[in-house]
Scaffold this motif. Structure first.
Motif, PDB file in Angstrom:
ATOM      1  N   ALA A 256       0.828  -1.215   0.000  1.00  8.44           N
ATOM      2  CA  ALA A 256       0.000   0.000   0.000  1.00  8.44           C
ATOM      3  C   ALA A 256       0.858   1.259   0.000  1.00  8.44           C
ATOM      4  O   ALA A 256       0.457   2.296  -0.538  1.00  8.44           O
ATOM      5  CB  ALA A 256      -0.933  -0.022   1.208  1.00  8.44           C
ATOM      6  N   ALA A 284      -2.876  -2.445  -4.783  1.00 15.03           N
ATOM      7  CA  ALA A 284      -2.096  -2.277  -3.560  1.00 15.03           C
ATOM      8  C   ALA A 284      -2.561  -3.309  -2.544  1.00 15.03           C
ATOM      9  O   ALA A 284      -3.752  -3.580  -2.413  1.00 15.03           O
ATOM     10  CB  ALA A 284      -2.291  -0.866  -3.011  1.00 15.03           C
ATOM     11  N   TYR A 285      -1.617  -3.908  -1.870  1.00 17.13           N
ATOM     12  CA  TYR A 285      -2.001  -4.903  -0.861  1.00 17.13           C
ATOM     13  C   TYR A 285      -1.634  -4.423   0.543  1.00 17.13           C
ATOM     14  O   TYR A 285      -0.700  -3.658   0.742  1.00 17.13           O
ATOM     15  CB  TYR A 285      -1.387  -6.274  -1.151  1.00 17.13           C
ATOM     16  N   GLY A 286      -2.427  -4.898   1.510  1.00 17.02           N
ATOM     17  CA  GLY A 286      -2.281  -4.465   2.885  1.00 17.02           C
ATOM     18  C   GLY A 286      -1.345  -5.336   3.696  1.00 17.02           C
ATOM     19  O   GLY A 286      -0.823  -6.352   3.234  1.00 17.02           O
ATOM     20  N   LYS A 328      -6.236  -5.387  -0.568  1.00 15.46           N
ATOM     21  CA  LYS A 328      -6.124  -4.204   0.300  1.00 15.46           C
ATOM     22  C   LYS A 328      -6.493  -4.517   1.751  1.00 15.46           C
ATOM     23  O   LYS A 328      -6.182  -3.732   2.659  1.00 15.46           O
ATOM     24  CB  LYS A 328      -7.018  -3.082  -0.217  1.00 15.46           C
ATOM     25  N   GLN A 329      -7.151  -5.642   1.989  1.00 17.91           N
ATOM     26  CA  GLN A 329      -7.546  -6.001   3.348  1.00 17.91           C
ATOM     27  C   GLN A 329      -6.341  -6.506   4.135  1.00 17.91           C
ATOM     28  O   GLN A 329      -5.579  -7.349   3.662  1.00 17.91           O
ATOM     29  CB  GLN A 329      -8.620  -7.082   3.337  1.00 17.91           C
TER      30      GLN A 329
END
Length: 548
Positions: A256, A284-286, A328-329
């Motif tokens: 992210a 984007a990843y969390g 994104k979670q």
């Protein structure tokens, strides 16, 4: 393995695959890219980079689209610091490429290879196939030479873009000529003498492409010809978009932080135009956190890696943790008691997936986790609940043969111990490594003589009824029969049959009887399910512990 897409629920993977196709152009091959720096253990947070790309590439393969998962190892990045557990003298390598730093554990060719190897093995176990690229090899082979020269020629434009996103500008920046500001030169060599990137560019000749520099570490000065020698690399915010162009990347995720204002992807969307390309589609990843992992061992600092997780989680379940949530979670992976619930949830979803009428997004995630377009992930021939296996492993002190024997008796017959793998090994490891000592079941070595001597008449009657009932069942105890007997003893004591519904008084006696058995068998007030415990111990062991 092309599928009828009209029957497929839509999830984040579907949408990302659609975007990748749009970027590449309908009917054209698609490149999905990931990247990581092997500067340390590739932990479960980093794993999201690999799996996010894998699931999108795999979806495209299922559709029959020509696709490659291209993974760049940023092993030409500098070695930044000496982590705990590494000899202090490794500080002499700070500033050198990760691929040039020796492996302090002396099991691989370099620092970089030491951390690549276990990740490769874990990915293979999870069915992840990718085409690996070493940035050390690419740069040193001169593969990017034309792109490097282009970036240097267009350095004024590059600097204009980069400066646009800087949050803090030097006071004289507006007056500086970007083409002459060598402190912001887009290419940085590694010192020819000491191999570090601790250099200051002192001049550059556009006509000859000679670049002069002085090393701040060793003090030596050299001239490298960028058109004929390959002794350095582009700075990161130019390097990444350059590779998008060179490789024709259509999809690439990132943390992210890469999508915030002024970050690598945001800046790269403009820089890549200098190379005549457009930025790939991006998600984007969390953050991925960890819990219940105090004893989790790994190569450095106790940070859990994919290899660590695969000791207790089936490959499909580890994949499922990442695919069932949108990138994104954020989420935590819990290696404590939550593991039992996780296996239960997976088994329930597996059962649901067997019904075509219940196919939804959750089942789609199960499908993506349990198989790739090419292979089925390993599952046990006989699937025993994880809580049962771990309970039996606890009671039997981790003997695979004895676990297999008990499991057969508690309702899961099988021909061989191998029929229980890979889950059996995971349950044994989890019980051994993650169940706290105070929560483990310790079977008594000898009878609790004082407690047995103090049994009330009612308690003695319960014990006699249980032992007589076990004798009637024979040497090979059956889980269902033992369950009926254990719950039925207080009923029999009240003159009822084991089939009768329990009265309130019987229910109260059942609680007291169960506590008594736990006290006498495992010196605790509670423990694993009593029928399972009795079957695991066997009639003779139970008799020896319940009588003086």
């Amino acid at each position: 393995m092309a599928r009828n897409r009209s029957q497929v629920p839509t999830d984040w993977v579907t949408r990302a695959a659609d975007e990748a196709i749009r970027h590449a152009g309908e009917g054209k091959p698609v490149t999905c890219a990931s990247g990581a720096s092997p500067s340390g253990p590739v932990h479960l947070g980093n794993l999201r980079e690999f799996l996010t790309v894998h699931f999108v590439a795999d979806e495209l393969r299922r559709r029959g689209v020509e696709v490659r998962h291209l993974h760049s190892w940023d092993d030409y990045d500098r070695f930044r610091k000496v982590p705990a557990g590494v000899p202090a003298e490794w500080s002499e390598h700070i500033g050198r490429p990760l691929s040039s730093v020796p492996d302090p554990w002396e099991c691989h060719a370099s620092w970089a290879e030491h951390f690549k190897a276990p990740l490769r093995e874990a990915l293979a176990e999870m069915g992840v196939e990718m085409q690996e690229v070493s940035q050390t090899e690419m740069y040193r082979a001169g593969t990017y030479r034309e792109q490097v020269l282009l970036a240097i020629r267009e350095r004024a434009q590059v600097e204009t873009i980069l400066s646009r996103y800087r949050t803090k500008k030097a006071e004289d920046e507006a007056e500086a000529d970007p083409a002459e500001d060598l402190s912001r030169f887009p290419y940085k060599p590694y010192c020819r003498s000491c191999g570090r990137d601790t250099v200051t560019v002192t001049s550059y000749d556009d006509a000859t492409t000679d670049l002069a520099y002085t090393c701040n570490a060793c003090g030596d000065s050299y001239v490298t010809n960028v058109a004929t020698q390959d002794e350095g690399k582009l700075v990161w915010k130019v390097d990444w978009p350059m590779r998008w162009s060179f490789e024709g990347v259509d999809f690439e995720p990132g943390g992210a932080d890469h999508a915030t204002p002024g970050s690598s992807y945001t800046v790269g969307k403009d820089v890549v135009k200098i190379f005549g390309a457009t930025a790939p589609s991006f998600v984007a990843y969390g953050f991925v956190g960890f819990a219940g992992m105090q004893k989790m061992s790994s190569s450095s600092g106790g940070v859990p890696t994919a290899a660590d997780a695969l000791r207790i989680l089936e490959p499909a379940i580890l994949r499922w943790l990442y695919v069932r949530r949108a990138p994104k979670q954020t989420f935590d992976i819990d290696f404590g008691p939550e593991v039992v619930r996780l296996y239960d949830e997976w088994d329930a979803l597996t059962k649901k997936a067997g019904n075509p009428e219940k196919r939804d997004v959750a089942v789609l995630a199960w499908e993506r986790a349990s198989a790739t377009a090419a292979v089925q992930l390993p599952i046990a021939k006989v699937r025993v609940p994880f809580r049962t296996l771990s309970s039996v492993a606890d009671v039997t002190a981790g003997s695979a043969a004895l676990i297999s024997q008990v499991v057969s008796h508690v309702g899961f017959p099988h021909d061989d111990v191998a029929d229980l793998e890979p889950r059996l090994a995971k349950a044994m490891q989890w019980t051994h490594e993650f169940v706290p000592a105070e929560d483990r079941t310790t079977v008594r070595d000898s009878p609790a003589t004082e407690r047995i001597a103090a049994l009330t008449e009612q308690e003695s009657g319960w014990i006699r009824l249980l032992l007589d009932g076990l004798a009637d069942l024979g040497a090979e105890l059956d889980q269902d029969a033992v369950t009926t007997l254990v719950y039925g003893v207080p009923k029999l004591a009240h003159g009822l049959s084991v089939e009768d519904a329990p009265t309130d008084e019987v229910k109260a006696d059942q609680k007291s009887f169960f506590k008594l058995l736990y006290n006498l068998l495992v010196d605790a007030d509670r423990g694993p399910r009593l029928p399972t415990l009795v079957v695991a111990l066997g009639t003779e062991k139970v008799r020896s512990l319940l009588t003086n």
